[in-house]
Structures are given as C-alpha cells and as structure tokens.
Scaffold this active site. Structure first.
Site, PDB file in Angstrom:
ATOM      1  N   CYS A  92      28.966 109.549 124.355  1.00 50.61           N
ATOM      2  CA  CYS A  92      29.314 110.336 123.164  1.00 50.61           C
ATOM      3  C   CYS A  92      28.217 110.155 122.124  1.00 50.61           C
ATOM      4  O   CYS A  92      27.726 109.030 121.932  1.00 50.61           O
ATOM      5  CB  CYS A  92      30.646 109.874 122.587  1.00 50.61           C
ATOM      6  SG  CYS A  92      31.188 110.815 121.153  1.00 50.61           S
ATOM      7  N   HIS A 138      38.053 115.193 120.400  1.00 50.63           N
ATOM      8  CA  HIS A 138      37.492 115.006 119.049  1.00 50.63           C
ATOM      9  C   HIS A 138      38.309 115.773 118.010  1.00 50.63           C
ATOM     10  O   HIS A 138      38.529 115.279 116.903  1.00 50.63           O
ATOM     11  CB  HIS A 138      36.027 115.478 118.991  1.00 50.63           C
ATOM     12  CG  HIS A 138      35.026 114.461 119.489  1.00 50.63           C
ATOM     13  ND1 HIS A 138      34.895 113.208 118.966  1.00 50.63           N
ATOM     14  CD2 HIS A 138      34.098 114.547 120.467  1.00 50.63           C
ATOM     15  CE1 HIS A 138      33.930 112.547 119.598  1.00 50.63           C
ATOM     16  NE2 HIS A 138      33.428 113.341 120.525  1.00 50.63           N
TER      17      HIS A 138
HETATM   18  O1  K2U Z   1      30.980 114.764 122.018  1.00 46.18           O
HETATM   19  C1  K2U Z   1      29.831 114.450 122.252  1.00 46.18           C
HETATM   20  O2  K2U Z   1      29.292 113.441 121.781  1.00 46.18           O
HETATM   21  C2  K2U Z   1      29.050 115.289 123.194  1.00 46.18           C
HETATM   22  C3  K2U Z   1      28.961 114.665 124.536  1.00 46.18           C
HETATM   23  C4  K2U Z   1      29.768 115.543 125.422  1.00 46.18           C
HETATM   24  C5  K2U Z   1      30.061 115.018 126.779  1.00 46.18           C
HETATM   25  C6  K2U Z   1      30.405 113.704 127.001  1.00 46.18           C
HETATM   26  C7  K2U Z   1      30.692 113.283 128.282  1.00 46.18           C
HETATM   27  C8  K2U Z   1      30.652 114.161 129.341  1.00 46.18           C
HETATM   28  C9  K2U Z   1      30.327 115.466 129.101  1.00 46.18           C
HETATM   29  C10 K2U Z   1      30.038 115.892 127.829  1.00 46.18           C
HETATM   30  C11 K2U Z   1      27.486 114.464 124.727  1.00 46.18           C
HETATM   31  O3  K2U Z   1      26.921 115.552 125.307  1.00 46.18           O
HETATM   32  S1  K2U Z   1      27.164 112.923 125.456  1.00 46.18           S
HETATM   33  C12 K2U Z   1      25.657 112.991 126.081  1.00 46.18           C
HETATM   34  C13 K2U Z   1      25.591 113.707 127.361  1.00 46.18           C
HETATM   35  C14 K2U Z   1      24.458 114.393 127.629  1.00 46.18           C
HETATM   36  C15 K2U Z   1      24.335 115.043 128.830  1.00 46.18           C
HETATM   37  C16 K2U Z   1      25.362 115.021 129.769  1.00 46.18           C
HETATM   38  C17 K2U Z   1      26.518 114.338 129.494  1.00 46.18           C
HETATM   39  C18 K2U Z   1      26.643 113.654 128.272  1.00 46.18           C
HETATM   40 ZN    ZN Z   2      31.905 112.796 121.833  1.00 45.12          ZN
END
Ligand code: K2U
Ligand code: ZN
Length: 171
Positions: A92, A138
C-alpha cells in the site's frame, strides 16, 4: 496536473468512512486527475481519495501493462462477490515497505459512476479484482493490514516505525 503527497499510516483519515460524492464538480475532476498522476508517479496500480487527504468515495486505478487504461470510480459499490477466494501479497502506498498476504474474493462486480456522471458496472478478476477490493477498503476506513492477525499487524506497525526512525536519522 499535480503530484499530491500520500498520507502515511497511521493517520485518522485512513480509518475514516468516506462520504459519497454528491456532485461531479471541476474540483472533483481536478482531484481525480491529480490522483491519477500521483498513482502513476508512485508507481502504483490504484489510489483512493483518503490517501491524498480527501475523505470522499473516489478511486482511480490502472492495472494495464502499458498504463493506458485509467478507470475513475465515483461512489463505487461492490454488488457481487465470488465464493472463490484468492490469497496474494499486497502492499500500500500509505504503508511503504510492508508486504503481506491477504485473502480476497477471486471475482467482484462493482457498480460506480464515471466522470461523465454515467452509471457503469465492471466485472473484475485477477489484479483488477484485488485492487478494487483494496481501494474499496480505503473508502470504508480500512487498510490491508487490518486483515492480518494481531501478531502480523503489530509486526507490520513495528517495521513501519523502525523504517521511519531510520529515515529520520538519514535526513
Ligand atoms: O492503495 C494503494 O496504496 C494502491 C496499491 C493498490 C494495490 C495494492 C495491492 C494489490 C493491488 C493493488 C498500490 O498500487 S501498492 C503498490 C503496487 C504496485 C504494483 C502492483 C501492486 C501493488
Ligand atoms: Zn492502499
């Protein structure tokens, strides 16, 4: 377009149940655009409005290989979930450096309003399904570590605290 600062855990806004968007104003459109730029720059595949300080029900995501399929979801609702579950590592942008396994529905169907005010429905599986569930959490004041056991939750918080102390000493 601007890159916005990402709220870091723990922070009260990350445990706030966000309020619905009542009107799609130019401010909402600008915020969505800034969220998308912030997400691409991070880089990430999704971002929710409370992560940039706005406790409203707005999400941007792009799970495409070429980063050319941005989806903006206003007031999203999960209207169906599969009985099948998947378990995958999640991170995250509000908890940098923390990666833990989380159980999610394999498929979800999400109804939402797009930036043109049109009602849309997306049937998702794979990374899109996981990302949608992560971002929807979230909007309901939950972060992925809230799904962990107490032991793993405490371990993640301690790791974050240590990481911040190290950053403080470096700067
Ligand atoms: O909410 C966030 O911080 C966005 C996350 C979303 C996410 C978390 C876990 C699995 C899928 C999506 C960020 O994109 S975390 C960083 C990341 C980057 C590439 C792939 C997966 C997670
Ligand atoms: Zn997140």
């Amino acid at each position: 377009m601007s890159v916005l600062p990402i709220v870091q855990f723990p922070n009260p806004i990350l445990s706030t149940v966000c309020t619905p968007v009542t009107e799609i104003t130019d401010e909402i459109r600008t915020l969505a655009s800034d969220m998308a730029q912030t997400m691409y720059e991070a880089p990430g595949v999704g971002l929710a409005a409370p992560q940039v300080g706005h406790a409203i029900r707005l999400i941007v995501l792009d799970v495409s290989e070429n980063k050319d399929n941005l989806i903006t979801l206003i007031n999203p609702e999960i209207i169906a979930t599969s009985d099948e579950w998947v378990c995958g590592e999640e991170g995250c942008l509000s908890l940098p450096g923390i990666w833990e396994k989380v159980d999610r529905h394999a498929q979800v169907t999400v109804k939402y309003t797009d930036l043109d005010g049109k009602s849309q429905t997306v049937e998702a599986d794979g990374l899109l399904s996981v990302c949608l569930q992560h971002e929807m959490d979230h909007l309901d004041g939950k972060v992925f570590v809230d799904h962990l056991s107490r032991l793993k939750y405490d371990r993640a918080c301690a790791k974050l605290k240590k990481r911040r102390l190290q950053e403080k000493h470096r700067n």
